[in-house]
Enzyme design. Sequence first.
Site, PDB file in Angstrom:
ATOM      1  N   CYS A 131      -8.042  -4.606 -11.268  1.00 25.16           N
ATOM      2  CA  CYS A 131      -8.759  -4.864 -10.009  1.00 25.16           C
ATOM      3  C   CYS A 131      -8.873  -6.370  -9.800  1.00 25.16           C
ATOM      4  O   CYS A 131      -8.658  -7.156 -10.725  1.00 25.16           O
ATOM      5  CB  CYS A 131     -10.129  -4.184  -9.999  1.00 25.16           C
ATOM      6  SG  CYS A 131     -11.407  -5.088 -10.881  1.00 25.16           S
ATOM      7  N   ASP A 179       4.692   8.322  14.127  1.00 26.95           N
ATOM      8  CA  ASP A 179       6.062   8.782  13.945  1.00 26.95           C
ATOM      9  C   ASP A 179       6.270  10.002  14.842  1.00 26.95           C
ATOM     10  O   ASP A 179       5.316  10.699  15.184  1.00 26.95           O
ATOM     11  CB  ASP A 179       6.285   9.151  12.479  1.00 26.95           C
ATOM     12  CG  ASP A 179       7.701   9.626  12.217  1.00 26.95           C
ATOM     13  OD1 ASP A 179       8.634   9.001  12.733  1.00 26.95           O
ATOM     14  OD2 ASP A 179       7.856  10.634  11.513  1.00 26.95           O
TER      15      ASP A 179
END
Length: 825
Positions: free
Chosen positions: A126, A515
């Site tokens: 992280c 899309d």
Amino acid sequence: MHAQLSGETTDTVASSSASASDCGPCGKPPVSFAPAASGNTTQFLITNMDCPTEEALIRKRLGKVDGIDRLDFDLMNRRLAVQHRLSEPGPVLDALRDIGMKATVEREAGASPKGQATYLIEKMDCPTEEALLRKALGGVPGISALQFDLMSRKLTVSHSLPDASPITAAIERLGMQPVLQDSSQPAPAVTREFGTGISKGQWLRMAAAGVLAIGAEVMAFSGLGESSLPVIGASLAAIALGGVETLKKGWIALRTLSLNMNLLMTIAVIGAALIGQWPEAAVVIWLFGIAEMIEALSLDRARNAIRKLMELAPETALVRQADGRWEEVKAETVVLGAVVRVRPGERIALDGLVVSGASAVNQAPITGESMPVEKKSGDTVFAGTINERGTLEFEVRSRKGETTLDRIARSVQEAQGQRAPTQRFVDQFAGIYTPIVFALAIGIAVIPPLFFGGAWFDWTYKALVMLVIACPCALVISTPVTVVSGLAAAARRGILVKGGLYLEQGRLLRAVALDKTGTLTHGRPALTDTVPQGSQTEAEVLRIAASLDALSEHPVATAIVNGYGDRPHAAVQNFEALAGRGVKGDIDGQTYYIGNHRLATELGVASDSVRALLEKFEAQAKTAVVLSTDKQALAVLAVADTVRDSSKQAVAELKRLGVEPVMLTGDNGKTAQAVAAQVGITDARGDLLPQDKLEAIEKLAAQGPVGMVGDGVNDAPALAKSNIGFAMGAAGTDTAIETADVALMQDDLRKLPEFITLSRRIGGVLKANIAFAIGTKAIFMVLAFTGHASLWLAILADMGASLAVVFNGMRLLRSPTSDEQHHAN
């Protein structure tokens, strides 16, 4: 030369430039699909280049240097690759230094990387650990650059040291265990092997810690007291099981003067324990441990997405040898120019150019086309696509690691790894909040007794009260409770969200790229029109057409057969496939033909009415075929990918929310415009390859936060690059779903505006919780300083604030009222 740089190079730079919002540490590196130009390549490290402003300045200055052909920018890693025809890189260095750029040559043409050490660091997953490493290694003489890959837990260090031992020692001092994988070569851009993730033992320890922490709270509330031995014992056991790693990280952060969330949590736990609130200390550190594990799981999902993407291309290929034999070899050993054979049903291993054979190839994973594409000699084929019928032989044009699929995988890995925020909000808050509170508490405990004759016990007690009030429990708890409630509410609505970050960001979306295939449409061809041309009925001509096509494997034939349904077919004799035109066969003694415009013309049955119908259907982006005898046309049938019933309603709802829908598709422009007109989209863009979608997303993002909805591998780079990526759940590939941040599980696009509405509600709740928690603490801090707040009142205020924000967050589990919906919108 200038024309060349402003032509080819400008295209590359345009596709790779980050938006203005990416300036600084959150800048995203370029993703370039353009083939490399000939010439030398020198890579420069430019330590003060980190945003598009510097990129534009450099591009303008180097445009005046003769011999430069192309520039590739990597803003996040502060690197610039220059393709040139110069004998040495001196002129480039001089030009960069003229405009104040601190540049050094990192790698020259043809030279292998020198002075690089690649480490695998399991505990680095992280931005907190990245910040620690940057600070620790930044002071080591001889280190010139650091390249972090949090997703693969890899760190590549560029250095001029005689060996890597000082680097290893510096990392070990942070409590991390680095594994030196390679001391000369950098980590590969894309890898199939990743970490093992969270172990079962970790989950069991966290479960036991949770039971003990909650048990300590129950015992305290039952009357045993926060400082009783059973309560303290249970709390210490919970902290030991679930919080030791956090406390270690907090100590390292304090030792290195890196104020982050781990230090903030360590302070909160110690502060709670000092005034006897052991159960609270245990619960807080346990909740934080769970949050850290959830973050690690999200990285594992991203790793799996890339692994699945890479598995689309087979590991071996059938290659023609010098003596004419065909031998199966590893795809990575196949050289450029080799001839590869692909049999029906096999996946294509490498990019290439067809030299022999004809077939239909399903290349939806690359281009997103809803229908298989006919391939013949001279056509291009892509790695990872599926050869449906017929045998193809192609000449290899891209080696393993350089195929279109590899480029897509690489862009997914880069975009996934870099889109995570460099620093969480709570880390930034801790950097200001923690030192102020500690300084204030120490000042209250020390200054009055030393300088004004105050009683040590009284002022120390006030300092402890202030530390209890300052404990960030309400802030720490409010966000996960609100987010978990929001995640649960979304799941009830059939919306799978990969993390709280996306729930919070959804309310900010200003545009959504959609899309076409599988998102706005069903993603599979279906029979849309049957127009008889003779005396026979629609049912009669459809029976003949379906009977003939039942013996064909072509997708158009399959759609016609499915459109006919389960009704009985007629017996067909003398069936024959007519290459490139259609099929024919005898039914009840009559020869029938079904095929394309070319076949109808050859048979002489393409009358004016038939041609008019064919032109009409083609204008509607439909695939039309003619059923006929050798004398006359009997019917014209049309097949198309049909629009989902929910798409029009979803588009209208997005517009009502102030979010602009944009269609991005690999299908041809005519098809794109036809579907856009049906659903109400005004901005429709067709004929897009993956890199084109990626570039479109970057341009939309420059105007405001943008989402991307897709269902295929070809959408993966755009999904990863967008602020929020949405995948249509049931129809989407595994890669799209794993890469996306939100999956619409019911394949219902109406879930998208529902998600945005929910995100707006969550944003309102989070703001209210933070304002209430901070406001409450500010009031009670004043009361503590003036002596009007006791320790018990401080505890009551802290617990009361925590309970209030928890219950406010849990309101999200209820169905929204009409007033709430109106306010959210």
